[in-house]
Motif scaffolding. Sequence first.
Motif, PDB file in Angstrom:
ATOM      1  N   ALA A 134       0.838  -1.216   0.000  1.00 32.54           N
ATOM      2  CA  ALA A 134       0.000   0.000   0.000  1.00 32.54           C
ATOM      3  C   ALA A 134       0.867   1.258   0.000  1.00 32.54           C
ATOM      4  O   ALA A 134       0.559   2.241  -0.689  1.00 32.54           O
ATOM      5  N   ALA A 135       1.978   1.212   0.770  1.00 33.96           N
ATOM      6  CA  ALA A 135       2.850   2.388   0.842  1.00 33.96           C
ATOM      7  C   ALA A 135       3.515   2.658  -0.510  1.00 33.96           C
ATOM      8  O   ALA A 135       3.795   3.814  -0.856  1.00 33.96           O
ATOM      9  N   LEU A 136       3.761   1.598  -1.270  1.00 38.67           N
ATOM     10  CA  LEU A 136       4.437   1.762  -2.565  1.00 38.67           C
ATOM     11  C   LEU A 136       3.441   2.058  -3.689  1.00 38.67           C
ATOM     12  O   LEU A 136       3.826   2.413  -4.793  1.00 38.67           O
ATOM     13  N   TYR A 137       2.153   1.891  -3.411  1.00 38.48           N
ATOM     14  CA  TYR A 137       1.152   1.911  -4.479  1.00 38.48           C
ATOM     15  C   TYR A 137       1.066   3.265  -5.191  1.00 38.48           C
ATOM     16  O   TYR A 137       0.907   4.313  -4.574  1.00 38.48           O
ATOM     17  N   ASP A 138       1.172   3.179  -6.539  1.00 37.72           N
ATOM     18  CA  ASP A 138       1.150   4.403  -7.355  1.00 37.72           C
ATOM     19  C   ASP A 138       0.040   4.340  -8.408  1.00 37.72           C
ATOM     20  O   ASP A 138       0.112   5.005  -9.436  1.00 37.72           O
ATOM     21  N   GLY A 139      -0.936   3.478  -8.181  1.00 37.61           N
ATOM     22  CA  GLY A 139      -2.041   3.362  -9.143  1.00 37.61           C
ATOM     23  C   GLY A 139      -1.822   2.260 -10.158  1.00 37.61           C
ATOM     24  O   GLY A 139      -2.726   1.910 -10.909  1.00 37.61           O
ATOM     25  N   ASN A 140      -0.598   1.717 -10.201  1.00 36.08           N
ATOM     26  CA  ASN A 140      -0.298   0.621 -11.137  1.00 36.08           C
ATOM     27  C   ASN A 140       0.008  -0.646 -10.318  1.00 36.08           C
ATOM     28  O   ASN A 140       1.128  -0.832  -9.835  1.00 36.08           O
ATOM     29  N   PRO A 141      -1.010  -1.526 -10.148  1.00 34.55           N
ATOM     30  CA  PRO A 141      -0.821  -2.669  -9.248  1.00 34.55           C
ATOM     31  C   PRO A 141       0.373  -3.556  -9.611  1.00 34.55           C
ATOM     32  O   PRO A 141       1.174  -3.908  -8.742  1.00 34.55           O
ATOM     33  N   LYS A 142       0.515  -3.887 -10.897  1.00 32.74           N
ATOM     34  CA  LYS A 142       1.574  -4.823 -11.287  1.00 32.74           C
ATOM     35  C   LYS A 142       2.951  -4.253 -10.942  1.00 32.74           C
ATOM     36  O   LYS A 142       3.811  -4.921 -10.378  1.00 32.74           O
ATOM     37  N   ASP A 143       3.130  -2.999 -11.314  1.00 29.27           N
ATOM     38  CA  ASP A 143       4.404  -2.353 -11.076  1.00 29.27           C
ATOM     39  C   ASP A 143       4.714  -2.251  -9.576  1.00 29.27           C
ATOM     40  O   ASP A 143       5.833  -2.491  -9.135  1.00 29.27           O
ATOM     41  N   THR A 144       3.669  -1.951  -8.824  1.00 34.91           N
ATOM     42  CA  THR A 144       3.841  -1.828  -7.374  1.00 34.91           C
ATOM     43  C   THR A 144       4.246  -3.180  -6.779  1.00 34.91           C
ATOM     44  O   THR A 144       5.151  -3.259  -5.936  1.00 34.91           O
ATOM     45  N   LEU A 145       3.590  -4.226  -7.230  1.00 39.67           N
ATOM     46  CA  LEU A 145       3.904  -5.555  -6.689  1.00 39.67           C
ATOM     47  C   LEU A 145       5.340  -5.949  -7.032  1.00 39.67           C
ATOM     48  O   LEU A 145       6.051  -6.528  -6.207  1.00 39.67           O
ATOM     49  N   LEU A 146       5.776  -5.611  -8.241  1.00 36.34           N
ATOM     50  CA  LEU A 146       7.153  -5.942  -8.620  1.00 36.34           C
ATOM     51  C   LEU A 146       8.145  -5.203  -7.728  1.00 36.34           C
ATOM     52  O   LEU A 146       9.148  -5.771  -7.291  1.00 36.34           O
ATOM     53  N   ARG A 147       7.834  -3.951  -7.411  1.00 37.62           N
ATOM     54  CA  ARG A 147       8.738  -3.196  -6.537  1.00 37.62           C
ATOM     55  C   ARG A 147       8.707  -3.750  -5.113  1.00 37.62           C
ATOM     56  O   ARG A 147       9.728  -3.847  -4.453  1.00 37.62           O
ATOM     57  N   ALA A 148       7.520  -4.161  -4.702  1.00 37.87           N
ATOM     58  CA  ALA A 148       7.417  -4.742  -3.347  1.00 37.87           C
ATOM     59  C   ALA A 148       8.229  -6.038  -3.273  1.00 37.87           C
ATOM     60  O   ALA A 148       8.900  -6.306  -2.272  1.00 37.87           O
ATOM     61  N   MET A 149       8.193  -6.818  -4.345  1.00 32.66           N
ATOM     62  CA  MET A 149       8.937  -8.083  -4.345  1.00 32.66           C
ATOM     63  C   MET A 149      10.424  -7.862  -4.128  1.00 32.66           C
ATOM     64  O   MET A 149      11.105  -8.664  -3.508  1.00 32.66           O
ATOM     65  N   GLU A 150      10.909  -6.755  -4.672  1.00 24.76           N
ATOM     66  CA  GLU A 150      12.351  -6.470  -4.501  1.00 24.76           C
ATOM     67  C   GLU A 150      12.688  -6.188  -3.040  1.00 24.76           C
ATOM     68  O   GLU A 150      13.824  -6.333  -2.623  1.00 24.76           O
ATOM     69  N   MET A 151      11.692  -5.790  -2.270  1.00 23.99           N
ATOM     70  CA  MET A 151      11.952  -5.409  -0.874  1.00 23.99           C
ATOM     71  C   MET A 151      11.584  -6.497   0.132  1.00 23.99           C
ATOM     72  O   MET A 151      11.917  -6.395   1.310  1.00 23.99           O
ATOM     73  N   LEU A 152      10.862  -7.507  -0.334  1.00 23.39           N
ATOM     74  CA  LEU A 152      10.430  -8.564   0.587  1.00 23.39           C
ATOM     75  C   LEU A 152      11.406  -9.730   0.520  1.00 23.39           C
ATOM     76  O   LEU A 152      11.774 -10.162  -0.581  1.00 23.39           O
ATOM     77  N   THR A 153      11.815 -10.249   1.674  1.00 25.59           N
ATOM     78  CA  THR A 153      12.592 -11.487   1.640  1.00 25.59           C
ATOM     79  C   THR A 153      11.767 -12.588   2.304  1.00 25.59           C
ATOM     80  O   THR A 153      10.877 -12.310   3.100  1.00 25.59           O
ATOM     81  N   GLY A 154      12.080 -13.826   1.956  1.00 25.66           N
ATOM     82  CA  GLY A 154      11.329 -14.958   2.493  1.00 25.66           C
ATOM     83  C   GLY A 154      10.528 -15.627   1.402  1.00 25.66           C
ATOM     84  O   GLY A 154      10.901 -15.579   0.222  1.00 25.66           O
ATOM     85  N   SER A 155       9.434 -16.256   1.778  1.00 26.85           N
ATOM     86  CA  SER A 155       8.627 -16.986   0.806  1.00 26.85           C
ATOM     87  C   SER A 155       7.212 -16.424   0.812  1.00 26.85           C
ATOM     88  O   SER A 155       6.698 -16.045   1.869  1.00 26.85           O
ATOM     89  N   TYR A 156       6.645 -16.344  -0.351  1.00 29.88           N
ATOM     90  CA  TYR A 156       5.266 -15.834  -0.385  1.00 29.88           C
ATOM     91  C   TYR A 156       4.549 -16.229  -1.668  1.00 29.88           C
ATOM     92  O   TYR A 156       5.109 -16.210  -2.751  1.00 29.88           O
ATOM     93  N   ALA A 157       3.311 -16.642  -1.467  1.00 26.35           N
ATOM     94  CA  ALA A 157       2.331 -16.672  -2.552  1.00 26.35           C
ATOM     95  C   ALA A 157       1.248 -15.731  -2.045  1.00 26.35           C
ATOM     96  O   ALA A 157       0.769 -15.887  -0.921  1.00 26.35           O
ATOM     97  N   PRO A 177       3.818 -22.414  -3.470  1.00 30.98           N
ATOM     98  CA  PRO A 177       3.144 -22.791  -4.720  1.00 30.98           C
ATOM     99  C   PRO A 177       1.911 -21.953  -5.039  1.00 30.98           C
ATOM    100  O   PRO A 177       1.221 -21.488  -4.130  1.00 30.98           O
ATOM    101  N   LEU A 178       1.666 -21.786  -6.317  1.00 36.04           N
ATOM    102  CA  LEU A 178       0.467 -21.048  -6.748  1.00 36.04           C
ATOM    103  C   LEU A 178       0.088 -21.479  -8.166  1.00 36.04           C
ATOM    104  O   LEU A 178       0.957 -21.562  -9.049  1.00 36.04           O
ATOM    105  N   ILE A 179      -1.176 -21.748  -8.350  1.00 39.81           N
ATOM    106  CA  ILE A 179      -1.666 -22.055  -9.701  1.00 39.81           C
ATOM    107  C   ILE A 179      -2.823 -21.122 -10.041  1.00 39.81           C
ATOM    108  O   ILE A 179      -3.457 -20.548  -9.157  1.00 39.81           O
ATOM    109  N   LEU A 180      -3.098 -21.036 -11.339  1.00 37.15           N
ATOM    110  CA  LEU A 180      -4.244 -20.251 -11.800  1.00 37.15           C
ATOM    111  C   LEU A 180      -5.189 -21.218 -12.492  1.00 37.15           C
ATOM    112  O   LEU A 180      -4.767 -21.976 -13.373  1.00 37.15           O
ATOM    113  N   GLY A 181      -6.445 -21.224 -12.088  1.00 46.47           N
ATOM    114  CA  GLY A 181      -7.442 -22.074 -12.748  1.00 46.47           C
ATOM    115  C   GLY A 181      -8.082 -21.287 -13.877  1.00 46.47           C
ATOM    116  O   GLY A 181      -8.462 -20.125 -13.692  1.00 46.47           O
TER     117      GLY A 181
END
Length: 608
Positions: A134-157, A177-181
């Motif tokens: 939320a703090a990184l959010y600039d109106g572009n969800p995909k881009d924000t998530l990619l930037r958040a990924m660079e800052m998060l360590t550990g495992s996450y789906a 793990p994560l799948i898309l139906g």
Amino acid sequence: MCGIVGYIGNNRADEILIEGLRKLEYRGYDSSGIALADAGKVKCIKTKGRIDVLAEKVGDGYADAVCGIGHTRWATHGEPSDRNSHPHTSCDGKVTLVHNGIIENYIKLKRELTEKGITFKSETDTECAVNLIAALYDGNPKDTLLRAMEMLTGSYAFAVIFSDHPYTLYAVKKDSPLILGVGEGENFIASDIPAILKWTRRYIVLNEGEIAEVKRDSIHIVDRHRNPINREIEHVEWNVGDAEKSGFPHFMLKEIFEQPSALKATISPRINNGKVNFSDEGLTAEIAERIETIHIVACGSALHTGIIGKTLIERLAGIPVDYEIASEFRYRDPIIKKNELVLLISQSGETADTLAALRLAKERGALTVAIVNVVGSSIAREADISLFTHAGPEIAVATTKAYSAQVAMMELLAIYFAQIKRTLPPERIAQLLNDLTSLPSQVENILPLYETSRELAEHISANAHVFFIGRGLDYCVAHEGSLKLKEISYIHSEAYAAGELKHGTISLVSTGTPVIAIATQRDVFDKMVSNIKEVKCRGAFVLLITRKGWYDESDSYADQVIELPEAESLFMPSLVAVICQILAYNTADIMGCDIDKPRNLAKSVTVE
Ligand code: F6R
């Protein structure tokens, strides 16, 4: 652990999410929750306890929502409670997500976010992730998530909803793990296939570092470098019925009874023209000939199959084998040389420590072969060669049929290496293959013990401690017998090498202590009898599991005897394991335990 789901379509999201969570409950069941995007608002309903409690809380109050995410939790950070339940929403209300994994740098993130005025409601690591996004959010969800990924360590789906994009879901994957139906006019996100199987058989596996934007009619995936990914849609081969109880009171019992077919499906395709053959799966004779040392790495029951594998491979093929717990192996700086094989064993193919051990072994240049049940799982995809156990979906948290199929793989591999290394005469190989082929029907013949062993289970259930003892292969399988009993009945149990008990532990044996003595190996039978007598004369209640005709009643050192039919000595663990499973099941059933979902456990251990 933890199961996550997401749905966007035209149908009732609350029902689909709750149904999906029920199928993922094996991944954790401390609490559950859903978030529904409706009329521009995201509403969270969550609660401590099982999915039924959530279903009741949701009721009919959210029938209009057609988009949402859900979560079933296995607690890691923060006790099981309403406020620690997922979904979590950012302090500003803009982002809501569910998470499977562990954010390792959450303390640092929490400090930084708190300094910026963000307040936290829960004790979870997940709440840091949602507030960071939320703090990184600039109106572009995909881009924000990619930037958040660079800052998060550990495992996450993650499955994520941005409140200003209410009809789009985002799926993010790193080390969980994560799948898309893929449906018609509807799409899904899930930790595992059973959650989507009622609605679609078509799915896409997300790879490491990928993000998917999931809408009703489209799915767009990008990798961490923002490159678009065009991934092929895969088809689930098995049926919904395979993941149902089909009239059995518990999945565990159903899966115990499925063992003959699981064994047959695992063994038969690998035996052709009197030989074991894995070349269709990538393990060719040329590769196998070069293998001089084998390291088996796994966790829990899967490791127990490796213990049997060591004995079988060393005895039949003369290749030195060691085995190690994956969580130790990965941090021990293990010595692995070229031409060494690291054999990873995993039902789920997602166990975090086994996956990390696989990656380490690859880094060090070993050949990695995985024995896996779940096709498409991370371990299956990352190993150099994957040999699949065809046990079908296993739902009960305590493994039975997948364990047995893994043992069958050990038996096949031992014969295979003996064939390749020419350590056995052809007649002995032929005889072993013949015996291995009859194993499914031999297991079938001992299943009626389910009906006849209730009284024995009554006796076990009245005790607080149980010992399993054996020598050689019987000791190897004792590990699994003991784990099965303790994990589902909560009776303390230990597996001991029969000759080792007197070096300390025998002091715990007193009048009536159940000792399950496994004695199926001729070469150590007399020694076993001596060890059994040592506990018997100290008051133990001895349940002897042995071969037909071996127990001399006049010697009266056993209180109860289970006799096994004639079978190859080396394959006795396959029969003994089934007896132990039945005993554990009946004991836990008599005690009224939650057999399919024992306390504190989860089936797929995707955290370290
Ligand atoms: C016990 C049990 C666990 C698993 C272990 C490894 O009944 O099922 O000990 O064997 O968690 O899991 P997988 O095989 O999925 O790697």
